[in-house]
Scaffold this motif. Structure first.
Motif, PDB file in Angstrom:
ATOM      1  N   ARG A 178      26.537  30.088   8.988  1.00 45.28           N
ATOM      2  CA  ARG A 178      25.954  31.637   9.067  1.00 45.28           C
ATOM      3  C   ARG A 178      24.489  31.591   9.737  1.00 45.28           C
ATOM      4  O   ARG A 178      23.614  30.904   9.075  1.00 45.28           O
ATOM      5  N   GLN A 180      22.373  33.650   9.400  1.00 42.65           N
ATOM      6  CA  GLN A 180      21.201  34.219   8.525  1.00 42.65           C
ATOM      7  C   GLN A 180      20.425  32.970   7.993  1.00 42.65           C
ATOM      8  O   GLN A 180      19.261  33.105   7.746  1.00 42.65           O
ATOM      9  N   GLN A 181      21.186  31.614   7.732  1.00 41.76           N
ATOM     10  CA  GLN A 181      20.688  30.397   7.029  1.00 41.76           C
ATOM     11  C   GLN A 181      19.402  30.155   8.051  1.00 41.76           C
ATOM     12  O   GLN A 181      18.264  29.788   7.714  1.00 41.76           O
ATOM     13  N   ALA A 184      16.848  32.438   7.742  1.00 43.03           N
ATOM     14  CA  ALA A 184      15.903  32.353   6.443  1.00 43.03           C
ATOM     15  C   ALA A 184      15.061  31.228   6.392  1.00 43.03           C
ATOM     16  O   ALA A 184      13.981  31.390   5.731  1.00 43.03           O
ATOM     17  N   GLN A 203      24.871  21.032   7.813  1.00 40.23           N
ATOM     18  CA  GLN A 203      26.199  21.825   7.514  1.00 40.23           C
ATOM     19  C   GLN A 203      27.273  21.493   8.623  1.00 40.23           C
ATOM     20  O   GLN A 203      28.553  21.877   8.542  1.00 40.23           O
ATOM     21  N   ARG A 285      34.155  26.286  -2.350  1.00 35.34           N
ATOM     22  CA  ARG A 285      33.034  26.955  -2.378  1.00 35.34           C
ATOM     23  C   ARG A 285      33.309  28.449  -1.934  1.00 35.34           C
ATOM     24  O   ARG A 285      32.692  29.487  -2.515  1.00 35.34           O
TER      25      ARG A 285
ATOM     26  N   PHE B  89      17.689  38.304   2.548  1.00 39.83           N
ATOM     27  CA  PHE B  89      18.797  38.971   3.704  1.00 39.83           C
ATOM     28  C   PHE B  89      19.926  39.278   2.325  1.00 39.83           C
ATOM     29  O   PHE B  89      20.016  39.398   1.268  1.00 39.83           O
ATOM     30  N   SER B  91      23.085  38.730   2.443  1.00 40.74           N
ATOM     31  CA  SER B  91      23.813  37.775   1.937  1.00 40.74           C
ATOM     32  C   SER B  91      24.137  36.436   2.636  1.00 40.74           C
ATOM     33  O   SER B  91      23.620  36.348   3.788  1.00 40.74           O
ATOM     34  N   TYR B  92      24.794  35.615   2.151  1.00 48.50           N
ATOM     35  CA  TYR B  92      25.143  34.198   2.944  1.00 48.50           C
ATOM     36  C   TYR B  92      23.693  33.315   3.292  1.00 48.50           C
ATOM     37  O   TYR B  92      23.891  32.687   4.581  1.00 48.50           O
ATOM     38  N   ALA B  93      22.639  33.549   2.789  1.00 44.16           N
ATOM     39  CA  ALA B  93      21.428  33.273   3.426  1.00 44.16           C
ATOM     40  C   ALA B  93      20.807  31.912   2.641  1.00 44.16           C
ATOM     41  O   ALA B  93      19.918  31.578   3.097  1.00 44.16           O
ATOM     42  N   LEU B  94      21.447  31.567   1.286  1.00 44.39           N
ATOM     43  CA  LEU B  94      21.054  30.566   0.669  1.00 44.39           C
ATOM     44  C   LEU B  94      21.373  29.419   1.473  1.00 44.39           C
ATOM     45  O   LEU B  94      22.644  29.658   2.045  1.00 44.39           O
ATOM     46  N   PHE B  95      20.931  28.327   1.265  1.00 46.40           N
ATOM     47  CA  PHE B  95      21.278  26.958   1.955  1.00 46.40           C
ATOM     48  C   PHE B  95      22.077  26.191   1.140  1.00 46.40           C
ATOM     49  O   PHE B  95      21.687  25.909   0.159  1.00 46.40           O
ATOM     50  N   PRO B  96      23.372  26.369   1.521  1.00 50.82           N
ATOM     51  CA  PRO B  96      24.381  25.819   0.637  1.00 50.82           C
ATOM     52  C   PRO B  96      24.259  24.261   0.212  1.00 50.82           C
ATOM     53  O   PRO B  96      24.979  24.000  -0.901  1.00 50.82           O
ATOM     54  N   HIS B  97      23.672  23.786   0.990  1.00 46.31           N
ATOM     55  CA  HIS B  97      23.753  22.125   0.855  1.00 46.31           C
ATOM     56  C   HIS B  97      22.594  21.965   0.002  1.00 46.31           C
ATOM     57  O   HIS B  97      22.284  20.423  -0.481  1.00 46.31           O
ATOM     58  N   MET B  98      21.635  22.670  -0.505  1.00 49.11           N
ATOM     59  CA  MET B  98      20.402  22.561  -1.368  1.00 49.11           C
ATOM     60  C   MET B  98      20.678  23.201  -2.675  1.00 49.11           C
ATOM     61  O   MET B  98      21.143  24.507  -2.725  1.00 49.11           O
TER      62      MET B  98
END
Lengths: 296, 369
Positions: A178, A180-181, A184, A203, A285, B89, B91-98
């Protein structure tokens, strides 16, 4: 996937069909590996297990030389193609002209290998002559032989061949990412490079490494382009093909084919297993994230 | 965190801000300013340009025209990482690997702060957003509301002066949205920085905003306090978009000082001018909120400060706390009258019956555009 109303036998038949197809496709490969361990070679009534053919192959200077040459070529192709594939995939995500870009990126796949190889051969020869002519005209000797057939021309041929694959493999992994990441991360103070290295790359790493492994395998498997752009006795697969065409299949040939098959299957198998495990983890997930958010 | 300022200073200023995507104008010459320490809401329909405006302030896109000033400094050419803003944001803006801690600490690590300081700031921030004890969890192990809190913590921990929130509650269910709304407001009051919050949800905007800007069709339609925007909308669009307003069109036929008489074709309605430039002969609209209208027996007489017009009763729709009564005017337009539900009065009128509707003159609002 089974549904509650499907027939048990129908389900088993589908699996039987699948395994038969895979078995039929892989049987010749396993047979070659099997023969490569027979001291008496192909057609013998007696099977005597041995590693001797592999020892012969690995003791053959020309074969080991071709193996080294192929490894160098593969590493050079990885070093150039994977970053190019990554850059192209990132560009694809941003461009509005996605169909055009995919068409251009995948175009080399639709040209037969020997036609692409011979076209490049002619192109390099003309390019070489053009640079030589310019060099002579301006008195620049250093402009000669830039595109003499050799490592560089073979590398260019391999890049054209492998780039579409690397692009697609990386793009598939990147499609889950995404943007957005990245934004961010930028909002947290990261530069574009930091955001890529610390947030995006971890990722899409699996896709990048898969592309690298795939490119290595393609480099080992490829024969016509390198034969035309470098010569018939330089890469491992070219030596194997030349040997088969000139002296027929020997125990040594089976061992060479065995090495290629074992390396390729191990690499592909490892990638598949890793990808499946990762996909399953990501799906889990995604399922968790997709659950309706309720008041706590 | 910055302490709330006693004298108002301007935190954000947009000057003739425009953004075009090819031939499409997403934002057209928008100008406004936001005082430091205010909770400012950009409210408007989807596709109106709110998020574009927020992203221009945040430095995620470059303006096609105009300037963005943060604390008086022109930042139009600076990317997001060099601006004194942070962003939450949708949504979807957290870093999923952290982990949660990894996410919140990310910006602090970029600043190369000492580990102890990072740990203490992260702990304090998780405490502030109600996530103490969740530090080791991965984002996928959190609910939507918790994920948004982590985003909030990740932004607030940077101690920037301006926090941008892009529809942060849009993916939450109604109950959680309401709770988070109040929580956001309380956190903003506690930290005292400027919040700029984008939403299309009026209730959300009303609950949290010190000031609201209505954005639609790439333009700033109107700006004011939540009460002003709701009670005294200047523009017809605002009246239509915010809350449940009834609009009646007509022509000004008389101007008696501060009050105009508007001929609707079936009734003459008096409306306060309130500084409007409407002149005799001009076509105008009058808006009256549905909860400000009363339903009366037919023949009720108008008084100086009470407007009364005849209508035909159509139907009642029971909505729990309130009941919506639909009536039709002589020109065919429909008016909604919203009253607190009451078994007796809800059944008082029947479909087709002639009734009167009335409202206090001061409760009507005049619009010329």
């Amino acid at each position: 996937m089974r549904d509650d109303f499907s027939s048990e036998w129908g389900y088993r038949a589908k699996w039987a069909y699948l395994l038969t197809i895979v078995g039929a496709l892989l049987a010749p490969v396993f047979y070659v590996i099997y023969i490569s361990f027979n001291e008496l070679g192909f057609g013998a009534r007696v099977y005597k297990f041995t590693f001797d053919w592999y020892r012969v192959v690995l003791g053959d200077t020309m074969l080991v030389g071709s193996l080294k040459w192929t490894v160098y070529l593969a590493l050079a192709v990885v070093a150039t193609t994977v970053p190019m594939g990554l850059f192209s995939a990132k560009l694809y995500k941003r461009t509005r002209h996605k169909v055009l870009m995919v068409t251009l990126m995948l175009a080399p796949l639709f040209v037969p290998a020997d036609i692409m190889g011979s076209a490049l051969l002619v192109y390099f020869k003309h390019l070489n002559r053009t640079f030589e002519t310019i060099g002579e005209a301006i008195g620049a000797d250093w402009m000669t032989a830039w595109f003499e057939l050799g490592f560089l021309t073979a590398l260019i041929g391999q890049i054209i061949y492998t780039l579409p694959y690397a692009f697609v493999v990386i793009l598939i992994t990147m499609s889950r990412y995404r943007p957005q990441q990245t934004e961010a991360a930028r909002a947290c103070g990261a530069t574009a490079w930091q955001a890529f290295c610390q947030v995006e790359f971890p990722q899409i790493r699996a896709g990048v490494f898969s592309a690298a492994a795939f490119v290595v395998i393609l480099s080992f498997n490829e024969a016509p382009r390198t034969a035309l752009l470098k010569g018939g006795f330089d890469t491992f697969s070219n030596v194997l093909v030349s040997q088969m065409l000139n002296v027929g299949m020997s125990g040594e040939s089976y061992a060479m084919a065995g090495i290629m098959s074992i390396v390729a299957m191990t690499a592909v198998g490892a990638i598949l297993i890793y990808t499946m495990i990762r996909t399953e983890r990501l799906d889990r997930r995604a399922r968790a994230a997709a659950e309706p958010v309720m008041s706590t | 965190m910055n302490a709330p300022s006693t004298s108002p200073t301007i935190a954000v200023e947009a000057v003739d801000l425009s953004k075009n995507y090819g031939s499409v104008a997403a934002l057209r010459s928008v100008s406004f300013s936001i005082e430091s320490g205010k909770y400012f809401v950009l409210l408007g329909p989807s596709g109106g340009g709110k998020t574009t405006l927020l992203r221009l302030i945040g430095g995620f896109i470059r303006p096609s025209g105009g300037r963005v000033l943060l604390h008086g400094h022109d930042v139009s050419d600076l990317p997001a990482n060099l601006r004194p803003t942070s962003m939450v944001f949708q949504s979807y803006a957290l870093f999923p690997h952290m982990s949660v801690v990894g996410n919140v600490a990310y910006g602090l690590k970029l600043r190369k702060l000492p580990k102890d300081e990072i740990a203490s700031k992260v702990e304090g921030m998780l405490d502030l957003v109600g996530l103490a004890g969740y530090g080791m969890r991965m984002p996928h192990e959190l609910s939507g509301g918790q994920q948004q809190r982590v985003q909030l913590a990740r932004s607030l921990v940077l101690e920037r002066d301006i926090l941008l929130l892009d529809e942060p509650l849009a993916s939450l269910d109604a109950k959680l949205r309401k709770d988070m709304c109040l929580e956001l407001k309380h956190i903003q009051e506690k930290v005292g920085i400027t919040f700029i919050h984008v939403t299309h949800n009026q209730e959300e905007a009303m609950a949290i905003a010190d000031r609201i800007a209505i954005i639609a069709n790439g333009r700033l339609v109107e700006e004011g306090s939540a009460r002003d925007v709701y009670e005294r909308p200047v523009k017809r669009f605002t009246a239509e978009f915010v809350g449940e307003n009834n609009l009646i069109d007509g022509r000004v036929v008389a101007d008696a000082g501060g009050r105009l008489k508007v001929d609707t074709g079936f009734a003459a309605i008096a409306v306060d001018k309130r500084g409007s430039a409407a002149a005799v002969g001009e076509t105008v609209s009058i808006s009256v909120r549905s909860e400000r209208i009363h339903l009366l027996d037919p023949g009720a007489a108008a008084k100086d400060d009470i407007q009364v017009i005849p209508a035909d009763y159509v139907e009642a729709v029971y909505l729990g706390l309130t009941t919506s009564h639909l009536v039709r005017l002589a020109n065919g337009s429909e008016i909604i009258v919203r009253r607190l539900s009451n078994t007796e009065s809800d059944a008082k009128f029947v479909s087709g019956q002639t009734v009167s509707i009335s409202w206090r003159t001061e409760n009507a609002q005049l619009h010329i555009d």
